[in-house]
Design a protein around this motif. Structure first.
Motif, mmCIF file in Angstrom:
data_model
loop_
_atom_site.group_PDB
_atom_site.id
_atom_site.type_symbol
_atom_site.label_atom_id
_atom_site.label_comp_id
_atom_site.label_asym_id
_atom_site.label_seq_id
_atom_site.Cartn_x
_atom_site.Cartn_y
_atom_site.Cartn_z
ATOM 1 N N THR A 66 -27.713 63.151 23.380
ATOM 2 C CA THR A 66 -28.811 62.912 22.443
ATOM 3 C C THR A 66 -30.147 62.946 23.170
ATOM 4 O OG1 THR A 66 -27.358 61.546 21.066
ATOM 5 C CG2 THR A 66 -29.727 61.338 20.705
ATOM 6 N N THR A 104 -28.947 63.867 14.567
ATOM 7 C CA THR A 104 -28.504 64.518 15.799
ATOM 8 C C THR A 104 -27.325 63.779 16.410
ATOM 9 O OG1 THR A 104 -30.763 65.309 16.228
ATOM 10 C CG2 THR A 104 -29.235 65.275 18.089
ATOM 11 N N THR A 349 -25.852 71.730 17.166
ATOM 12 C CA THR A 349 -26.325 70.527 16.486
ATOM 13 C C THR A 349 -27.798 70.631 16.145
ATOM 14 O OG1 THR A 349 -24.665 69.123 17.566
ATOM 15 C CG2 THR A 349 -26.632 68.033 16.706
ATOM 16 N N VAL A 350 -28.601 71.039 17.109
ATOM 17 C CA VAL A 350 -30.048 71.132 16.897
ATOM 18 C C VAL A 350 -30.372 72.155 15.818
ATOM 19 C CG1 VAL A 350 -32.198 71.903 17.966
ATOM 20 C CG2 VAL A 350 -30.746 70.278 19.150
#
Length: 450
Positions: A66, A104, A349-350
């Motif tokens: 993260t 996120t 993910t981003v």
């Protein structure tokens, strides 16, 4: 119509949540995660768990990932009408930056996160801005999809909430019925029957009902409403296996580490020693034999080796994704390409989080009569520190002064090289330069010419 297989994922979601929460949560799970050895009493099983040590690799890995994903703050651009959402974006009053961080973290670990766009149910006025309601993976109970006008869309979503009615948990149903979006609330009574709560709601925007469900399920593989394997499942399984080995090893050491005295001979009951140590004297009949029984096998050592192997496995599964190092014989380009492939989870993910938040914010802009073109949320893909060194900076300025690149390109390169701020447009930078005394490039040209 396609139905979800969400139910079988719920146990995995709960397990991952406990594995991320750490040792106390895993121990509280008891025999759900660590079966009781045959013949062990309940009291001894409690001590068996208490002695075990949980290796918190999942939580440490998620925290580090993260941190990499949000190494640079997202650049958020909103129209004036949506500016209140910057500091108050959700029904829990969380700002957009916190919402993005939560999305996120959840998508990276669980592979699923739900986000619903709606107006507040009470107190809404003409100036009220929309808000987001968020749902963790385990709160998305079920969903169905169907093709509408050639597109695969959600047609029914069941969600659990933190609301209650007469002591019963309230569930939400988002349904697309006859191309109209409807919202229902219900509880499950003690007979396991559904009981609707309140009236059915048909949300409207500008007096018109919606022909879609404004809910997005975000995963590291995109925004398609489908089941995906949670990214952290394997790492959490290895961490649990390591915990079981720790429980067995600690139990074995507890049983075998302390030497046990033994006595062989004919001894009356009143002569049997009851104490041991420097202050205790044993008076035994002639011919009695005594000794200390100690464990000498290799079983406990083998457990240690097995646990070390699993620590290495966890490092391979998790820590390697955090590696930004370059091997001795690698070029910078090769190292960058290798590291990017290892950071595939981060990138997926981003991209998904950024796409989802942009889609819903642009929809919110349309709902309040603002331009969706004025909405932009950009998350950095620079997961690895790529600060430009002085030599490269010098080369960039020489290219600019030689006419090979424009001033705008120079500034973009300085942004990528983490010299200039990524969220500051070149126009604002130029204005700041003028405020400090003007552009010095003319004197640079004269110096070069001389």
């Amino acid at each position: 119509m396609a139905f979800s297989n969400t139910n079988f994922l719920h146990s995995q979601f709960r397990f991952i949540r406990d594995a991320l929460d750490g040792e106390d949560a895993i121990k509280a799970g008891g025999q759900t995660y660590v079966p009781k050895p045959d013949g062990m009493t309940t009291a001894n099983y409690t001590h068996y768990l208490d002695r075990a040590c949980y290796y918190g690799a999942p939580a440490m890995t998620l925290q580090a990932l993260t941190g990499l994903a949000l190494r640079k703050d997202p650049v958020i651009k909103l129209p004036a009408r949506l500016e209140p959402m910057r500091l108050n974006a959700t029904n829990e009053n969380a700002p957009l930056s916190i919402l993005i961080e939560e999305m996120t973290t959840e998508v990276m670990s669980m592979g699923r996160f739900g986000i619903l766009l709606d107006f507040p149910t009470t107190g809404a006025t003409a100036n009220t801005t929309p808000q987001f309601s968020t749902f963790l993976a385990e709160n998305i109970e079920d969903f169905t999809t169907a093709y509408v006008d050639g597109k695969k869309v959600l047609t029914n979503v069941l969600l659990s909430s933190d609301e209650q009615e007469d002591g019963s948990d309230i569930h939400y149903e988002l349904i697309l019925e006859d191309t109209i979006y409807k919202f229902r609330r219900f509880i499950i009574d003690n007979k396991n029957d559904r009981v609707d709560v309140g009236e059915e709601i048909i949300p409207t925007v500008g007096g018109k009902a919606l022909n879609f469900i404004p809910f997005i399920m975000v995963s590291h593989k995109g925004l398609r409403p489908e089941d995906v394997t949670p990214p952290f499942l394997t790492l959490c399984k290895v961490a649990l296996s390591h915990f079981k080995n720790s429980a067995d090893r600690e139990h074995s050491i507890f049983l075998t580490a302390a030497p046990t005295p033994w006595i062989a001979g004919s001894i009356s009951a009143d002569k049997v020693p009851s104490q041991i140590g420097a202050g205790a004297l044993w008076v035994l009949p002639e011919g009695t034999q005594v000794g200390l029984m100690e464990f000498t096998g290799a079983g406990v050592a083998a457990m240690k080796e097995l646990m070390e192997e699993k620590i290495d496995t966890m490092a391979t599964l998790g820590a390697r994704m955090l590696s930004a190092t370059m091997n001795r014989n690698e070029t910078i380009d090769t190292a960058t390409q290798r590291t990017r492939s290892e950071l595939a989870l981060l990138h997926g993910t981003v991209v998904s989080v950024e796409t989802a938040i942009n889609h819903l914010l642009r929809l919110a802009a349309e709902w309040v009569g603002a331009s969706s073109d004025d909405v932009s949320v950009t998350m950095s893909r620079d997961f690895i520190e790529t600060a430009m060194d002085p030599k490269m900076i010098d080369q960039q300025f020489k290219l600019w002064m030689g006419g090979a690149i424009s001033r705008a390109t120079l500034y973009e390169n300085l942004q990528r090289g983490e010299i200039a701020r990524a969220d500051r447009p070149v126009e604002i930078e130029m204005d700041m330069i003028e405020e400090e005394g003007g552009d010095l490039s003319a004197s640079i040209y004269r110096t070069e010419a001389a």
